[in-house]
Write an enzyme that holds these catalytic residues in place. Structure first.
Site, PDB file in Angstrom:
ATOM      1  N   HIS A 153      -7.123   3.773   2.840  1.00  0.00           N
ATOM      2  CA  HIS A 153      -6.274   2.572   2.871  1.00  0.00           C
ATOM      3  C   HIS A 153      -5.197   2.688   1.793  1.00  0.00           C
ATOM      4  O   HIS A 153      -5.506   2.900   0.621  1.00  0.00           O
ATOM      5  CB  HIS A 153      -7.159   1.345   2.629  1.00  0.00           C
ATOM      6  CG  HIS A 153      -6.434   0.039   2.706  1.00  0.00           C
ATOM      7  ND1 HIS A 153      -6.161  -0.600   3.900  1.00  0.00           N
ATOM      8  CD2 HIS A 153      -5.946  -0.770   1.735  1.00  0.00           C
ATOM      9  CE1 HIS A 153      -5.545  -1.743   3.662  1.00  0.00           C
ATOM     10  NE2 HIS A 153      -5.396  -1.868   2.347  1.00  0.00           N
ATOM     11  N   SER A 174      -9.667   2.007  -0.464  1.00  0.00           N
ATOM     12  CA  SER A 174      -8.316   1.730  -0.956  1.00  0.00           C
ATOM     13  C   SER A 174      -8.065   2.452  -2.274  1.00  0.00           C
ATOM     14  O   SER A 174      -8.734   2.187  -3.272  1.00  0.00           O
ATOM     15  CB  SER A 174      -8.134   0.223  -1.175  1.00  0.00           C
ATOM     16  OG  SER A 174      -6.954  -0.001  -1.916  1.00  0.00           O
ATOM     17  N   ASP A 176      -9.766  -7.357   3.728  1.00  0.00           N
ATOM     18  CA  ASP A 176      -9.218  -6.641   2.574  1.00  0.00           C
ATOM     19  C   ASP A 176      -9.250  -7.554   1.350  1.00  0.00           C
ATOM     20  O   ASP A 176      -8.563  -8.573   1.309  1.00  0.00           O
ATOM     21  CB  ASP A 176      -7.771  -6.236   2.904  1.00  0.00           C
ATOM     22  CG  ASP A 176      -7.151  -5.339   1.843  1.00  0.00           C
ATOM     23  OD1 ASP A 176      -7.846  -4.975   0.877  1.00  0.00           O
ATOM     24  OD2 ASP A 176      -5.954  -5.014   1.988  1.00  0.00           O
ATOM     25  N   PHE A 204      -3.053  -7.101  -5.790  1.00  0.00           N
ATOM     26  CA  PHE A 204      -3.858  -6.544  -6.878  1.00  0.00           C
ATOM     27  C   PHE A 204      -5.278  -6.244  -6.420  1.00  0.00           C
ATOM     28  O   PHE A 204      -5.841  -7.005  -5.620  1.00  0.00           O
ATOM     29  CB  PHE A 204      -3.897  -7.532  -8.051  1.00  0.00           C
ATOM     30  CG  PHE A 204      -2.524  -7.937  -8.507  1.00  0.00           C
ATOM     31  CD1 PHE A 204      -1.831  -7.154  -9.426  1.00  0.00           C
ATOM     32  CD2 PHE A 204      -1.900  -9.060  -7.972  1.00  0.00           C
ATOM     33  CE1 PHE A 204      -0.537  -7.502  -9.822  1.00  0.00           C
ATOM     34  CE2 PHE A 204      -0.612  -9.414  -8.352  1.00  0.00           C
ATOM     35  CZ  PHE A 204       0.072  -8.641  -9.285  1.00  0.00           C
ATOM     36  N   MET A 252      -6.610 -11.067   4.871  1.00  0.00           N
ATOM     37  CA  MET A 252      -6.660 -10.893   3.414  1.00  0.00           C
ATOM     38  C   MET A 252      -7.672 -11.890   2.844  1.00  0.00           C
ATOM     39  O   MET A 252      -7.585 -13.093   3.101  1.00  0.00           O
ATOM     40  CB  MET A 252      -5.287 -11.168   2.785  1.00  0.00           C
ATOM     41  CG  MET A 252      -4.219 -10.127   3.084  1.00  0.00           C
ATOM     42  SD  MET A 252      -4.684  -8.440   2.648  1.00  0.00           S
ATOM     43  CE  MET A 252      -4.903  -8.567   0.874  1.00  0.00           C
ATOM     44  N   MET A 287       3.571  -1.825  -1.844  1.00  0.00           N
ATOM     45  CA  MET A 287       4.058  -3.114  -2.379  1.00  0.00           C
ATOM     46  C   MET A 287       5.475  -2.946  -2.909  1.00  0.00           C
ATOM     47  O   MET A 287       5.794  -1.924  -3.516  1.00  0.00           O
ATOM     48  CB  MET A 287       3.151  -3.579  -3.520  1.00  0.00           C
ATOM     49  CG  MET A 287       1.689  -3.645  -3.136  1.00  0.00           C
ATOM     50  SD  MET A 287       0.706  -4.257  -4.503  1.00  0.00           S
ATOM     51  CE  MET A 287      -0.951  -3.872  -3.890  1.00  0.00           C
ATOM     52  N   HIS A 295      -1.006  -0.319   4.621  1.00  0.00           N
ATOM     53  CA  HIS A 295      -0.898  -1.781   4.520  1.00  0.00           C
ATOM     54  C   HIS A 295       0.427  -2.102   3.834  1.00  0.00           C
ATOM     55  O   HIS A 295       0.575  -1.896   2.630  1.00  0.00           O
ATOM     56  CB  HIS A 295      -2.107  -2.296   3.711  1.00  0.00           C
ATOM     57  CG  HIS A 295      -2.105  -3.764   3.490  1.00  0.00           C
ATOM     58  ND1 HIS A 295      -2.957  -4.378   2.598  1.00  0.00           N
ATOM     59  CD2 HIS A 295      -1.374  -4.768   4.047  1.00  0.00           C
ATOM     60  CE1 HIS A 295      -2.748  -5.690   2.619  1.00  0.00           C
ATOM     61  NE2 HIS A 295      -1.784  -5.953   3.476  1.00  0.00           N
ATOM     62  N   ASP A 331      -1.966   0.907  -0.015  1.00  0.00           N
ATOM     63  CA  ASP A 331      -1.305  -0.370  -0.258  1.00  0.00           C
ATOM     64  C   ASP A 331       0.124  -0.161  -0.745  1.00  0.00           C
ATOM     65  O   ASP A 331       0.342   0.268  -1.874  1.00  0.00           O
ATOM     66  CB  ASP A 331      -2.091  -1.164  -1.312  1.00  0.00           C
ATOM     67  CG  ASP A 331      -3.408  -1.668  -0.751  1.00  0.00           C
ATOM     68  OD1 ASP A 331      -3.375  -2.372   0.270  1.00  0.00           O
ATOM     69  OD2 ASP A 331      -4.464  -1.344  -1.323  1.00  0.00           O
ATOM     70  N   MET A 358       2.820  -4.419   2.228  1.00  0.00           N
ATOM     71  CA  MET A 358       3.037  -5.729   1.600  1.00  0.00           C
ATOM     72  C   MET A 358       4.476  -5.734   1.120  1.00  0.00           C
ATOM     73  O   MET A 358       4.764  -5.705  -0.083  1.00  0.00           O
ATOM     74  CB  MET A 358       2.037  -5.926   0.439  1.00  0.00           C
ATOM     75  CG  MET A 358       0.640  -6.265   0.937  1.00  0.00           C
ATOM     76  SD  MET A 358      -0.597  -6.005  -0.342  1.00  0.00           S
ATOM     77  CE  MET A 358      -0.928  -4.276  -0.071  1.00  0.00           C
TER      78      MET A 358
HETATM   79  C1  DX5 Z   1      -4.794  -6.044  -2.442  1.00  0.00           C
HETATM   80  C2  DX5 Z   1      -4.912  -4.821  -1.599  1.00  0.00           C
HETATM   81  C3  DX5 Z   1      -6.277  -4.262  -1.429  1.00  0.00           C
HETATM   82  C4  DX5 Z   1      -6.991  -3.867  -2.693  1.00  0.00           C
HETATM   83  C5  DX5 Z   1      -8.404  -4.311  -2.523  1.00  0.00           C
HETATM   84  O1  DX5 Z   1      -3.534  -6.574  -2.237  1.00  0.00           O
HETATM   85  O2  DX5 Z   1      -4.390  -5.063  -0.301  1.00  0.00           O
HETATM   86  O3  DX5 Z   1      -6.319  -3.230  -0.470  1.00  0.00           O
HETATM   87  O4  DX5 Z   1      -6.974  -2.491  -2.975  1.00  0.00           O
HETATM   88  O5  DX5 Z   1      -9.061  -4.116  -3.703  1.00  0.00           O
HETATM   89  P1  DX5 Z   1     -10.516  -4.632  -3.983  1.00  0.00           P
HETATM   90  O6  DX5 Z   1     -11.449  -3.988  -2.996  1.00  0.00           O
HETATM   91  O7  DX5 Z   1     -10.749  -4.230  -5.384  1.00  0.00           O
HETATM   92  O8  DX5 Z   1     -10.479  -6.130  -3.815  1.00  0.00           O
HETATM   93 ZN    ZN Z   2      -4.690  -3.578   1.291  1.00  0.00          ZN
END
Ligand code: DX5
Ligand code: ZN
Length: 235
Positions: free
Chosen positions: A35, A10, A193, A166, A160, A39, A68, A37, A70
């Protein structure tokens, strides 16, 4: 059954001022997917990037892009992410509440649902699949509802293990039981994740997950390649 283990790094915890090099790090370390993210500041209290950035990343890597979302109303933006080069799109079930769940609203975090609007969910799944892109349904930590009826149509379930939004948070240990429960009824890919590191990885895979998102553990280590090798050696 032996399932293929897949590592998705990620970039949320990477240095965005040198994204091309950070992505190269993932490739050199043997990551299987990148990956990404996305948001929107509503579904989660944080903002990241949209399709334009995904499209730029697509130009510099041949690794599959694991997107992903969100975000609220994911179906509005799905075609943009497909056109940008997504290989897989994960969207959240909490955006599809059924009649027994309250409508999602701003300020409620993390969002959850106890049932689904099956027709709308089906429509979004089809929107993704007709373009030849893989589809994954994501569940926030408080969501125990699983759309089992739709299992045949999903390529993956994303569990999750931290509240979304975060990087760098600790894994919520109660999520391990959820992995186990869903594995008993879902035979395809289960992705985890949040909080994946050398202390948590074997609990996660023992419970039945086979796709691992690794963010801060990878990017914040001195030697990311060794960090990924270390994780693999523990399995
Ligand atoms: C959080 C994200 C993750 C994040 C995971 O909302 O969806 O993909 O990057 O980070 P780590 O591996 O640091 O928990
Ligand atoms: Zn993610």
């Amino acid at each position: 059954m032996e399932r293929e283990l897949i590592f998705a790094t990620s970039i949320l915890s990477s240095d965005f001022s040198k994204l091309r090099e950070e992505i190269k790090k993932c490739e050199d370390a043997g990551a299987n997917r990148i990956h990404l993210d996305v948001m929107d500041g509503h579904f989660v209290p944080n903002l990241t990037f949209g399709p334009v950035v995904v499209e730029s990343i697509k130009k510099v890597t041949s690794l599959p892009l694991d997107v992903h979302l969100m975000i609220e109303k994911p179906s509005k933006y799905i075609n943009d992410f497909i056109n940008a080069g997504a290989s897989l799109i994960a969207f959240h079930v909490e955006e599809y509440p059924g009649k027994n769940s309250p409508m999602p609203k701003d300020g409620v975090y993390p969002r959850t649902t106890i049932d689904m609007d099956e027709d709308k969910l089906q429509e979004t799944i089809r929107m993704i699949k007709t373009k030849g892109v893989k589809v994954s349904l994501a569940l926030n930590p408080p969501t125990s509802f699983f759309a089992q009826k739709l299992s045949d149509e999903l390529d993956e379930v994303l569990i999750m293990t931290v509240n979304p939004g975060f990087g760098g948070q600790a894994l919520i240990t109660s999520a391990i039981d959820k992995i186990r429960n869903i594995r008993s009824i879902f035979s395809k890919d289960i992705k985890v994740d949040g909080g994946v590191n050398e202390d948590t990885i074997s609990k996660i895979t023992d419970a039945g997950a086979n796709v691992l998102v690794v963010g801060s553990y990878f990017f914040r280590s001195q030697n990311p390649k060794e960090a990924l090798e270390k994780l693999k050696s523990l399995l």
